[in-house]
Design an enzyme around this catalytic site. Sequence first.
Site, PDB file in Angstrom:
ATOM      1  CE  LYS A  20      -4.250   1.531   2.579  1.00 23.15           C
ATOM      2  NZ  LYS A  20      -5.237   2.618   2.658  1.00 23.15           N
ATOM      3  CE1 TYR A  60      -2.053   6.680   1.355  1.00 24.73           C
ATOM      4  CE2 TYR A  60      -1.386   6.158   3.587  1.00 24.73           C
ATOM      5  CZ  TYR A  60      -2.019   5.803   2.404  1.00 24.73           C
ATOM      6  OH  TYR A  60      -2.594   4.556   2.287  1.00 24.73           O
ATOM      7  CG  ASN A 123      -8.864   1.516   2.024  1.00 22.73           C
ATOM      8  OD1 ASN A 123      -7.760   1.400   2.577  1.00 22.73           O
ATOM      9  ND2 ASN A 123      -9.131   2.502   1.200  1.00 22.73           N
ATOM     10  CG  HIS A 126      -1.012   2.384  -1.397  1.00 21.72           C
ATOM     11  ND1 HIS A 126      -1.561   3.649  -1.531  1.00 21.72           N
ATOM     12  CD2 HIS A 126       0.059   2.346  -2.242  1.00 21.72           C
ATOM     13  CE1 HIS A 126      -0.842   4.335  -2.415  1.00 21.72           C
ATOM     14  NE2 HIS A 126       0.147   3.564  -2.848  1.00 21.72           N
ATOM     15  CD  GLU A 137       2.581   5.436  -4.310  1.00 22.05           C
ATOM     16  OE1 GLU A 137       1.766   6.335  -4.030  1.00 22.05           O
ATOM     17  OE2 GLU A 137       2.236   4.331  -4.757  1.00 22.05           O
TER      18      GLU A 137
HETATM   19  P1  GDP Z   1      -6.640   5.175  -2.655  1.00 23.64           P
HETATM   20  O1  GDP Z   1      -5.640   5.601  -3.685  1.00 23.64           O
HETATM   21  O2  GDP Z   1      -7.805   4.425  -3.250  1.00 23.64           O
HETATM   22  O3  GDP Z   1      -6.037   4.409  -1.507  1.00 23.64           O
HETATM   23  O4  GDP Z   1      -7.309   6.509  -2.058  1.00 23.64           O
HETATM   24  P2  GDP Z   1      -6.649   7.955  -1.729  1.00 23.64           P
HETATM   25  O5  GDP Z   1      -5.288   8.077  -2.311  1.00 23.64           O
HETATM   26  O6  GDP Z   1      -7.666   8.972  -2.089  1.00 23.64           O
HETATM   27  O7  GDP Z   1      -6.572   7.938  -0.137  1.00 23.64           O
HETATM   28  C1  GDP Z   1      -5.551   7.222   0.508  1.00 23.64           C
HETATM   29  C2  GDP Z   1      -6.143   6.498   1.686  1.00 23.64           C
HETATM   30  O8  GDP Z   1      -6.676   7.456   2.595  1.00 23.64           O
HETATM   31  C3  GDP Z   1      -7.334   5.588   1.365  1.00 23.64           C
HETATM   32  O9  GDP Z   1      -6.965   4.316   0.911  1.00 23.64           O
HETATM   33  C4  GDP Z   1      -8.032   5.527   2.705  1.00 23.64           C
HETATM   34  O10 GDP Z   1      -7.385   4.589   3.565  1.00 23.64           O
HETATM   35  C5  GDP Z   1      -7.806   6.916   3.257  1.00 23.64           C
HETATM   36  N1  GDP Z   1      -8.956   7.780   2.979  1.00 23.64           N
HETATM   37  C6  GDP Z   1      -9.328   8.308   1.794  1.00 23.64           C
HETATM   38  N2  GDP Z   1     -10.445   9.033   1.913  1.00 23.64           N
HETATM   39  C7  GDP Z   1     -10.799   8.958   3.221  1.00 23.64           C
HETATM   40  C8  GDP Z   1     -11.853   9.501   4.001  1.00 23.64           C
HETATM   41  O11 GDP Z   1     -12.736  10.201   3.494  1.00 23.64           O
HETATM   42  N3  GDP Z   1     -11.864   9.202   5.338  1.00 23.64           N
HETATM   43  C9  GDP Z   1     -10.906   8.429   5.910  1.00 23.64           C
HETATM   44  N4  GDP Z   1     -10.985   8.161   7.229  1.00 23.64           N
HETATM   45  N5  GDP Z   1      -9.901   7.896   5.227  1.00 23.64           N
HETATM   46  C10 GDP Z   1      -9.839   8.153   3.902  1.00 23.64           C
HETATM   47 MG    MG Z   2      -4.085   6.990  -3.595  1.00 18.99          MG
END
Ligand code: GDP
Ligand code: MG
Length: 162
Positions: A20, A60, A123, A126, A137
Amino acid sequence: MLQEQEAHAAEMERTFIAIKPDGVQRALISEIISRFERKGFKLVAIKIVIPSKGFAEKHYHDLKERPFFNGLCDFLSSGPVLAMVWEGEGVIKYGRKLIGATDPQKSEPGTIRGDLAVVVGRNIIHGSDGPETAKDEINLWFKPEELVSYTSNTEKWVYGDN
Ligand code: GDP
Ligand code: MG
């Protein structure tokens, strides 16, 4: 031997991995690529792009009800993203292990997020979370002709051939 090779080919998977904008700006591209490369996975597509907000929303789409969705899509489209496809046995699930838990406060040391990130909103990486999302994707980010099929000389040493 032929049967072994066919079995090996049948188990091959591809996953979508993206560094990212925070990971790109923090100059972590080579660090992250090297972790996938040293493991024995094979890079089959790569490009650097600045996605539009609409494209980020597509990527997303499953998170559109979450309160952080808008900020997340603004962020993903705020700068260059390094989009990649990695191939290997078990690469979808193991790629997620290399990446670590979503919240870097909970990611284990030794994982990419555990070692290199601090907060969930930054973080740095992805990775597809399963076979269906991997397929979707890869199709969203890459045209079929951007995926390169080739035999790596290391494969017989990574997987064995007998
Ligand atoms: P991933 O698959 O581990 O990347 O996690 P998810 O698919 O659940 O979420 C996608 C992305 O959304 C994450 O990598 C984070 O950058 C962001 N994200 C997820 N949960 C949170 C949250 O509680 N707060 C914020 N600010 N960003 C979040
Ligand atoms: Mg995810």
